[in-house]
Write an enzyme that holds these catalytic residues in place. Structure first.
Site, PDB file in Angstrom:
ATOM      1  N   HIS A 261      17.833 -35.063  41.491  1.00  0.00           N
ATOM      2  CA  HIS A 261      16.523 -35.712  41.614  1.00  0.00           C
ATOM      3  C   HIS A 261      15.427 -34.867  40.938  1.00  0.00           C
ATOM      4  O   HIS A 261      14.746 -35.341  40.021  1.00  0.00           O
ATOM      5  CB  HIS A 261      16.216 -35.922  43.098  1.00  0.00           C
ATOM      6  CG  HIS A 261      14.918 -36.616  43.362  1.00  0.00           C
ATOM      7  ND1 HIS A 261      14.834 -37.945  43.707  1.00  0.00           N
ATOM      8  CD2 HIS A 261      13.639 -36.184  43.334  1.00  0.00           C
ATOM      9  CE1 HIS A 261      13.566 -38.295  43.865  1.00  0.00           C
ATOM     10  NE2 HIS A 261      12.818 -37.234  43.654  1.00  0.00           N
ATOM     11  N   GLU A 262      15.312 -33.629  41.376  1.00  0.00           N
ATOM     12  CA  GLU A 262      14.255 -32.779  40.808  1.00  0.00           C
ATOM     13  C   GLU A 262      14.549 -32.484  39.338  1.00  0.00           C
ATOM     14  O   GLU A 262      13.630 -32.367  38.518  1.00  0.00           O
ATOM     15  CB  GLU A 262      14.104 -31.478  41.603  1.00  0.00           C
ATOM     16  CG  GLU A 262      13.835 -31.647  43.102  1.00  0.00           C
ATOM     17  CD  GLU A 262      12.643 -32.533  43.429  1.00  0.00           C
ATOM     18  OE1 GLU A 262      11.765 -32.706  42.560  1.00  0.00           O
ATOM     19  OE2 GLU A 262      12.598 -33.083  44.548  1.00  0.00           O
ATOM     20  N   HIS A 265      13.077 -35.199  37.304  1.00  0.00           N
ATOM     21  CA  HIS A 265      11.639 -34.926  37.083  1.00  0.00           C
ATOM     22  C   HIS A 265      11.481 -33.833  36.019  1.00  0.00           C
ATOM     23  O   HIS A 265      10.628 -33.924  35.129  1.00  0.00           O
ATOM     24  CB  HIS A 265      10.990 -34.436  38.381  1.00  0.00           C
ATOM     25  CG  HIS A 265      10.684 -35.506  39.391  1.00  0.00           C
ATOM     26  ND1 HIS A 265       9.928 -36.612  39.100  1.00  0.00           N
ATOM     27  CD2 HIS A 265      11.017 -35.613  40.702  1.00  0.00           C
ATOM     28  CE1 HIS A 265       9.806 -37.366  40.201  1.00  0.00           C
ATOM     29  NE2 HIS A 265      10.469 -36.783  41.182  1.00  0.00           N
ATOM     30  N   GLU A 291       8.903 -40.938  38.893  1.00  0.00           N
ATOM     31  CA  GLU A 291       9.935 -41.104  39.921  1.00  0.00           C
ATOM     32  C   GLU A 291      11.153 -41.848  39.377  1.00  0.00           C
ATOM     33  O   GLU A 291      12.276 -41.620  39.833  1.00  0.00           O
ATOM     34  CB  GLU A 291       9.328 -41.848  41.113  1.00  0.00           C
ATOM     35  CG  GLU A 291      10.190 -41.873  42.359  1.00  0.00           C
ATOM     36  CD  GLU A 291      10.256 -40.530  43.096  1.00  0.00           C
ATOM     37  OE1 GLU A 291       9.542 -39.583  42.712  1.00  0.00           O
ATOM     38  OE2 GLU A 291      11.054 -40.443  44.054  1.00  0.00           O
TER      39      GLU A 291
END
Lengths: 499, 499
Positions: A261-262, A265, A291
């Protein structure tokens, strides 16, 4: 005054450098700051944020921007820089200093009241602070200006260009599609057990795996880093210095998913064009689009069968004892277990957006002043029952679970849903563009996807508004079609039902 | 303008907060910054340093300071704050912007040229950059103003209040005492071998020991931290956030000594009075006095027999194999081995100051323009022979060994010697005040010494100039008497000679 684009660029650089220092000080606060330095760090941040604000609202910057906006000789990129910075400045100028201070104070008090309310497990402890915050946010929305829909003015801070009139129909339709879908999965014959209960995964081994994943994704660890923090987050402001964090827990593998997830980003931040460094174009056009990149890597990639076809053997080698009795199918099913949970951050891909629509509907009513604050818990619980078929036993597991409202963040929740919808559409476009994509993922080849996203999304920076950029890449704007098709195909197969 | 002490204090706070961010960004640069972010960090630092300078030279700050200086109702502390900040501001105002920029450029070029010269092992490669830097520093000294001795104006930046007329006689006498002392030790019958050759000390164990030492010294690890970096340093700016670094090398125990050294700096920073936080009084009055604290802990304490009476058993427990054949006496002697080394940073306590006096004499001649730069290597080598009886085989091990001149730091070297002299005097005063001090050290009780230093030195902050503060604590100002007595007593016993 020296009215040249160079003079304007120097001011953009200065703002960006200050933003980078704010990002550093905030990152440090969550990673390495000694506990007793909390107050002094708050002072430092307040000082540098004040200087950033002062530079942004400086009338001479306004004059330069006005001059540049009327200059016919700028390049397209320069024009985009001027537009983005002018919009940011206009919003900053519109909020009177007294309101800025009142908001900052209300945020501090809101956070304290929310923590106390959670401790007491009673919403009423938080209620006065929330009422005060709502009143100030309405005042702020009016200061920004709007066409009768205050929420639009707040949403603009996170999702520029998005409007309630555009968003509500999409989210309502999504809700109406998801409610029966969740019900169908719940009554499916196949039962999925919780695989992780009782298993232990050595944190140091998890740490090495997360770093390997980042490298495999093409996250440049010479232009960024990963550290540990209580809550995972990513911190950009500078494409050569992108910082991610993760949280290692022995009892789960959640660190792997939070790293994907990160990392999603992080790839966005590292992918901005060098031509845009130190300018407002080295930014995502919206929180929702940002996102979309984290969700795409966490869900479409990281909860997909192709990805685990390659990585499950790696995982079993890393944790031979914990996973001795588990095979790829069992694992893949377990990490996609759908359950009607009370807590948003624990929710699966299918139910997650229902948690978001619930919050969106409620905060829209609150900002419109159409829901008395003392009725908020009941309204929350009623929607939980209607959307998910479960009712929180207390406020802490219900209306008090998220920090966002205590901090006055109204307009942020829907960007999570936008991220999910954009992620599905972008992933579908990537599949169309690269027929061998998933075969490659099954061989552990993650970088072609990064390249495609970099070219079509990341390197664009903030040249276009989010929906326009998505339309350029996928051929259509905001839609739930790709997301629902993705869910039905994946979860129909997983649960053995026709959806 | 609002002329109140509160308004002045707000400006002090702002300057201090900016200083804290500069310290954070610099610390991060040496510890966690991703390699590719070096350029963007340089931009950020330049921006925030520029803003710090702009705020410092702001004419309205000048007016406030002038008002405050004439206000008879200020407290003593307030008066001291005004004096210190006014002095800092006056110096900043006096240097024209063009000279500031020329110096910054010369520093960058100087660093590059110095590195190239070291690579080529030829001073002449560095010479033009050094000449340019000297010319600019002379210009800067003239801008600051002086009574005919330009060096004074530069020294003032590191050691406020100190003058060549006061310093030179002390350092010349020290030199003349040390030269025969070193010679006497070299011809002493006792030979001390290099204990560390070929031994290995696990870096992780060393790391745990350094943290234990910091805790034992009373360094508050909740108001500071230790990390790793290539060169050990300490970073203050804020008593609740004091950051130290160390460098762990398997082949030596130098990390223990560098931790005691940086820990000594760190205790100073943590010891400022809470009443002075965010003001110019939360500062050491000089680099030399700051250095006295690091030297005192590294040398008077950390190379002393009482300290190792307690810690040698701890050390042997940590490294049972590496130290199996070593006893306390052997160890204590080995860590105090005196040798005529070519390299300052490797020098022992006895020879160290000769390296400093050499540099001081040379840079004084250079700033006075009494030594042609092309004659510098010969002058260096001639003094090495005269002071230490050794001659560098090449420039890299001679005149090119230190980074300081490449960066234009003229006036800094003597503060190392001042640190050694002040350390000896302060330690002697502590011994007088606490008759049980060394017995306590031998039991591992380090905190009473920290308390004494905190009360008499640290908590004073920048209320008094360095020498005045030392005089208040020890009864006398700058002197080599205590230092020479310390050396003679310690090394006479160690080497079995009458000194």
């Amino acid at each position: 005054m020296d009215k040249t684009f160079g003079a304007l660029l120097a001011r953009m650089h200065e703002l960006r450098d200050l933003g980078g220092l704010i990002a550093l000080a905030t990152w440090d606060q969550e990673t390495y700051l000694p506990p007793k330095a909390a107050e002094s760090r708050a002072f430092q941040l307040s000082t540098v944020q004040g200087i950033h604000h002062e530079r942004l609202v400086d009338p001479r910057l306004g004059e330069l921007l006005a001059w540049a906006a009327g200059n016919p000789h700028l390049t397209d990129d320069q024009r985009a820089m001027v537009r983005v910075l002018a919009e940011e400045r206009d919003r900053a100028v519109k909020v009177p200093k007294a309101l800025v201070q009142a908001l900052a104070e209300a945020q501090s008090r809101g956070l304290v009241a929310w923590r106390e309310a959670r401790k007491a497990n009673r919403f009423s402890v938080f209620q006065p602070a929330l009422e005060r915050m709502l009143a100030l946010r309405r005042e702020q929305a009016d200061a920004y200006g709007h066409d009768g829909e205050r929420y639009d003015a707040l949403l603009e801070g996170y999702e520029p260009g998005m409007r309630v009139a555009r968003l509500s129909p999409v989210l309502s339709a999504l809700r109406d599609n998801l409610i029966p879908l969740v019900a169908a999965l719940q009554s499916a014959p196949r039962e999925v057990a919780d695989l992780f209960e009782g298993r232990r995964f050595d944190p140091e081994t998890q740490w090495r795996l997360t770093l390997r994943l980042l490298g495999d994704m093409g996250f440049d660890l010479e232009a960024g880093r990963q550290d540990k923090s209580i809550h995972p987050f990513s911190s950009g402001q500078n494409p050569t210095d992108v910082r991610l964090t993760t949280d290692l827990e022995e009892g789960t593998l959640s660190a792997l998913f939070s790293t994907l997830h990160e990392g999603g980003h992080g790839l966005y931040e590292q992918g901005f064009s060098p031509a845009h460094f130190r300018t407002p174009l080295a930014n995502a056009p919206s929180s929702g689009l940002h996102e979309s990149q984290s969700r795409l890597w966490e869900n479409q990639v990281g909860r997909g069968r192709p990805f685990w076809t390659h990585y499950f053997p790696v995982l079993r080698e890393a944790f031979p004892q914990a996973l001795a009795d588990v095979d790829l199918d069992t694992f893949y099913t377990a990490i996609n277990r759908v359950s009607r949970s009370l807590i948003r951050v624990d929710a699966d891909e299918v139910t997650y957006n229902l948690h978001i629509v619930l919050r969106y509907e409620l905060e829209l009513l609150l900002i419109r002043d159409e829901l008395p604050v003392d009725e908020l818990p009941a309204a929350w619980n009623e929607r939980m029952r209607r959307f998910l078929g479960v009712v929180p036993p207390d406020d802490t597991q219900g209306v008090l679970q998220d920090i966002h409202w205590s901090w006055g963040e109204f307009g942020y929740f829907p960007t999570y849903a936008l991220g999910n919808l954009y992620a599905a559409s972008l992933y579908r476009a990537a599949q169309r563009a690269m027929p061998g994509l998933e075969a490659g993922l099954a061989r552990g080849e993650l970088k072609p996807l990064r390249e495609w996203l970099r070219t079509h999304v990341h390197a664009e920076g903030y040249r276009l508004p989010a929906e326009e950029l998505v339309r350029k890449v996928t051929g259509q704007g905001l839609t739930d079609v790709d997301f629902l098709a993705y869910l039905k195909s994946k979860y129909g197969a997983l649960y053995g039902v026709k959806l």
